[in-house]
Design an enzyme around this catalytic site. Sequence first.
Site, PDB file in Angstrom:
ATOM      1  N   ARG A   1       0.854  -1.191   0.000  1.00 18.21           N
ATOM      2  CA  ARG A   1       0.000   0.000   0.000  1.00 18.21           C
ATOM      3  C   ARG A   1       0.890   1.242   0.000  1.00 18.21           C
ATOM      4  O   ARG A   1       2.030   1.207   0.468  1.00 18.21           O
ATOM      5  CB  ARG A   1      -0.915   0.021   1.224  1.00 18.21           C
TER       6      ARG A   1
ATOM      7  N   TYR B   1      -1.415  -3.429  -6.877  1.00 21.91           N
ATOM      8  CA  TYR B   1      -1.235  -4.148  -5.619  1.00 21.91           C
ATOM      9  C   TYR B   1      -2.510  -4.141  -4.761  1.00 21.91           C
ATOM     10  O   TYR B   1      -3.194  -3.119  -4.661  1.00 21.91           O
ATOM     11  CB  TYR B   1      -0.067  -3.545  -4.801  1.00 21.91           C
TER      12      TYR B   1
ATOM     13  N   LYS C   1      -9.687  -2.145   1.440  1.00 21.07           N
ATOM     14  CA  LYS C   1      -9.364  -0.995   2.308  1.00 21.07           C
ATOM     15  C   LYS C   1     -10.117   0.260   1.867  1.00 21.07           C
ATOM     16  O   LYS C   1     -10.576   1.039   2.704  1.00 21.07           O
ATOM     17  CB  LYS C   1      -7.862  -0.731   2.291  1.00 21.07           C
TER      18      LYS C   1
ATOM     19  N   HIS D   1     -11.000  -2.040  11.325  1.00 16.09           N
ATOM     20  CA  HIS D   1      -9.908  -2.910  10.869  1.00 16.09           C
ATOM     21  C   HIS D   1      -9.746  -4.038  11.892  1.00 16.09           C
ATOM     22  O   HIS D   1      -8.794  -4.046  12.664  1.00 16.09           O
ATOM     23  CB  HIS D   1      -8.642  -2.044  10.771  1.00 16.09           C
TER      24      HIS D   1
ATOM     25  N   SER E   1      -1.473  -3.509  10.575  1.00 19.68           N
ATOM     26  CA  SER E   1      -1.161  -4.462   9.514  1.00 19.68           C
ATOM     27  C   SER E   1       0.030  -5.350   9.892  1.00 19.68           C
ATOM     28  O   SER E   1       1.005  -4.871  10.471  1.00 19.68           O
ATOM     29  CB  SER E   1      -0.809  -3.706   8.234  1.00 19.68           C
TER      30      SER E   1
ATOM     31  N   CYS F   1       0.438  -7.694  12.073  1.00 18.24           N
ATOM     32  CA  CYS F   1       0.695  -7.974  13.502  1.00 18.24           C
ATOM     33  C   CYS F   1       0.055  -9.295  13.903  1.00 18.24           C
ATOM     34  O   CYS F   1      -0.142  -9.556  15.093  1.00 18.24           O
ATOM     35  CB  CYS F   1       0.129  -6.874  14.389  1.00 18.24           C
TER      36      CYS F   1
ATOM     37  N   ASP G   1      -9.823  -9.491   8.838  1.00 15.49           N
ATOM     38  CA  ASP G   1      -9.261  -8.151   8.577  1.00 15.49           C
ATOM     39  C   ASP G   1     -10.225  -6.993   8.841  1.00 15.49           C
ATOM     40  O   ASP G   1      -9.801  -5.953   9.309  1.00 15.49           O
ATOM     41  CB  ASP G   1      -8.767  -8.085   7.122  1.00 15.49           C
TER      42      ASP G   1
ATOM     43  N   SER H   1       4.595 -10.557   0.628  1.00 17.48           N
ATOM     44  CA  SER H   1       3.934 -11.448  -0.336  1.00 17.48           C
ATOM     45  C   SER H   1       2.648 -11.970   0.284  1.00 17.48           C
ATOM     46  O   SER H   1       2.517 -12.059   1.503  1.00 17.48           O
ATOM     47  CB  SER H   1       4.866 -12.593  -0.737  1.00 17.48           C
ATOM     48  N   ARG H   2       1.686 -12.319  -0.573  1.00 22.13           N
ATOM     49  CA  ARG H   2       0.325 -12.566  -0.084  1.00 22.13           C
ATOM     50  C   ARG H   2      -0.282 -13.832  -0.665  1.00 22.13           C
ATOM     51  O   ARG H   2       0.103 -14.284  -1.741  1.00 22.13           O
ATOM     52  CB  ARG H   2      -0.572 -11.379  -0.502  1.00 22.13           C
TER      53      ARG H   2
END
Length: 591
Positions: free
Chosen positions: A80, A208, A217, A237, A259, A261, A286, A374-375
Site C-alpha cells: 500500500r 497491488y 481498504k 480494521h 497491519s 501484527c 481483517d 507477499s500474499r
Amino acid sequence: MATAAHLISSLPQLSPDVAKWVDSVRELTQPRAIHWCDGSDEEIRELTARLVREGELQTLNPDSFPGCHLSRSNPSDVARVEHLTYICTPNKEDAGPNNNWMDPAQAHTKMRDLFRGCMKDRTLYVVPYCMGPINSPLSRCGVEITDSPYVVINMSIMTRMGRPALERIAREGKFVRGLHSIGELDPERRFIMHFPHELSIESFGSGYGGNALLGKKCHALRIASWQARSEGWLAEHMLIVGLQNPQGETHYIACAFPSACGKTNLAMLIPPDSLPGWKVFTVGDDIAWLHPGADGRLWAINPESGYFGVVPGTNPETNRNAYDMIRRDTLFTNVAMTANNEPWWEGLTTGKPAVDWQGRPYDPARGPAAHPNSRFTVSAKRNPSYSHRSEDPQGVPISALVFGGRRREVAPLVYEARNWKHGVLVAASVASETTAANVGQTGVVRRDPMAMQPFCGYNFGDYWQHWLDVGAKLSKAPRIFHVNWFRRDAGGKFLWPGFGENLRVLDWVLRRCAGTVGANETAIGNLPVPADLNLQGLNVSADALQQLLAVEPGMWKKETAEIGKYLEQYGSRLPAEMTAQLQETARKLGA
Ligand code: OXD
Ligand code: MN
C-alpha cells in the site's frame, strides 16, 4: 463493443445509474472491449487460463498445489502507498491530520487526466460486488471498474461478486463507485483518491492489493467508515473470531491490530493441546462492520468473503489452518518458487527456493526469496476453522473488543479498560512498530489509533466522538481490552510465546466479560491477577510473567504525556471526554 445501453436488455436488473456511469468511464478511458463480470466459476476459470497463456500467471505444481497460481508484481508495486492515498472532502478539516487531503475538484481533474485513454488496447471489466452476506441488511454494495484481470480474480475471491450484487444494486439504487486502472505502474503517476461525499474511489497506477482491490481498504474501511458515521455504525480494521470454551459456550470477539501484527493468525488460532476442549471459529481476519442491535448489543459482520493474507511466517507451527488452507485454489502474489514449481517463502521449514519473487535465480545476497509482503488470496470457505455464522445476515454478537500493537516495552500482555469511554482512549492510544505492509521504513513506533491510521476516511477527532456516541447507544456494550503479544525482555527476547497460546489471554478476557474473575485495578486499567491466567502446560517463568504484567509508572507517565501530545493535534475536533479520560489516567499515575 457491448455498450451499457445494449446490455440493459440482457441484464434486466441493471441499475440505470450503473449503466450511465460505465458509459461515461468507457468514453473517458477508451477500452477495446467491455466485460461485465457475472461472478461464475466458469468466468474465473477462463480468465485464469487466459492469464496463464499470456504469461501473467504461473501455474504452480498441480499435484501438491492444485488450482494454485503465482502472480509477480512490478517490483515498484508491492505494498500500500499511504503517502499517495488521499481523502478528498470539500472541507480539509473533515479529512483531519490523520489523512492526506486534496480538494475534490482538483483531485478529479488530476485523475481525469490520468484516466483519459488509459484503457486503449485493454478490456474494461465491470465488477459488481457486495460487501457482506448478499441478503444482509448490514451489507453494502459497490461496482469496481478495472483494466486488471488480476484484480477481477482477486475480487471474485474477496467479495460476493457478480450478478446477485448487480441485482441488489438495482433494487437499492445506492452503490460505491470505484474506478481503477493499473496505468503504466509508474510510481510517479500513482494516486489512490477517496471522495466520501460521493461514495466514490479513483485509483491509478498500482495493481497491488490494498491499492487496487477497491472493495477492501478503500471501500470497506475508508468510504465505509464515513458511511457508518452517518448511519450510526462502525467500519473497523478488525478480525472476528468465535471462541467455544470447554463448557460448550461460544462468544465472539473482534480484535484490531495494525497491519502484519498477526490478525490472520489470531483469527485462525489453534488451541494448544494443553488447553483441551476449546474450539475456534473464524468469521473474519481483517475487517468488521459493527452495528448496534435492537437488543443493546453490538453485532458484527465480515464484509469480505476471502483472505488476502501475508504469506511469510506461515507454517504448521504458527498457523496450521492457514498452511493447510493455501495448499489448493489459492492465488499467490510475490512468493518464491522451488525447483519443483511449489511456492516458497521465509518461515517454511521444508523445500528451498530456486527462483525469487522477481523470477530471478535465488541469490541470498539479494535479500529474502519471497517478498516480506507477499500474499495469498483464498476463499474463506477453504479455512478449516471457517464459521458458518460468516453468512448470517444478522452477524454475530460481540462480547469483547480487543486492541493491540507491536510494542517491545511499555504495554503489558493484557489490560482491560475501566469502561467504554476509557476504552475509546485506550484504543485511540494504540501504537505499533511499522511493518512491510506499507511502503516506508519498518520497525519504527507510530500511533495507530484503533489500527485505523491508514484507513479512517475522516478526521480522527470526529471518529472518536462517533465511537463515544455508538457506545452511549449500547446497553450491553462489549468490554474493551488492550493486548501486546510482542513484549520483549532486556535482551530483546520475546517474553510471551504468542500464536495458539494467546488463547490463554482470551480465556481471561471472556471470563472478565462473564464477570467470573477479578482483576488488579491499576492506573491504566484492570490487569489479571497472575494466578487467574491459565498457564497450565506453559513454560513461562515467574519472572517473565511479572514483566509481562508490569505497569511501570515512569514509562507510563511518559507514555501518557506522549498520548496527550499526539491527541492535541486534533484541536477542537478532539472530544473533551478523551482529555478527561487521559487526565484521569494521569491522576491515577500520580503524574
Ligand atoms: C492488509 C493491511 O493488507 O492491513 O490487510 O495492510
Ligand atoms: Mn489489514
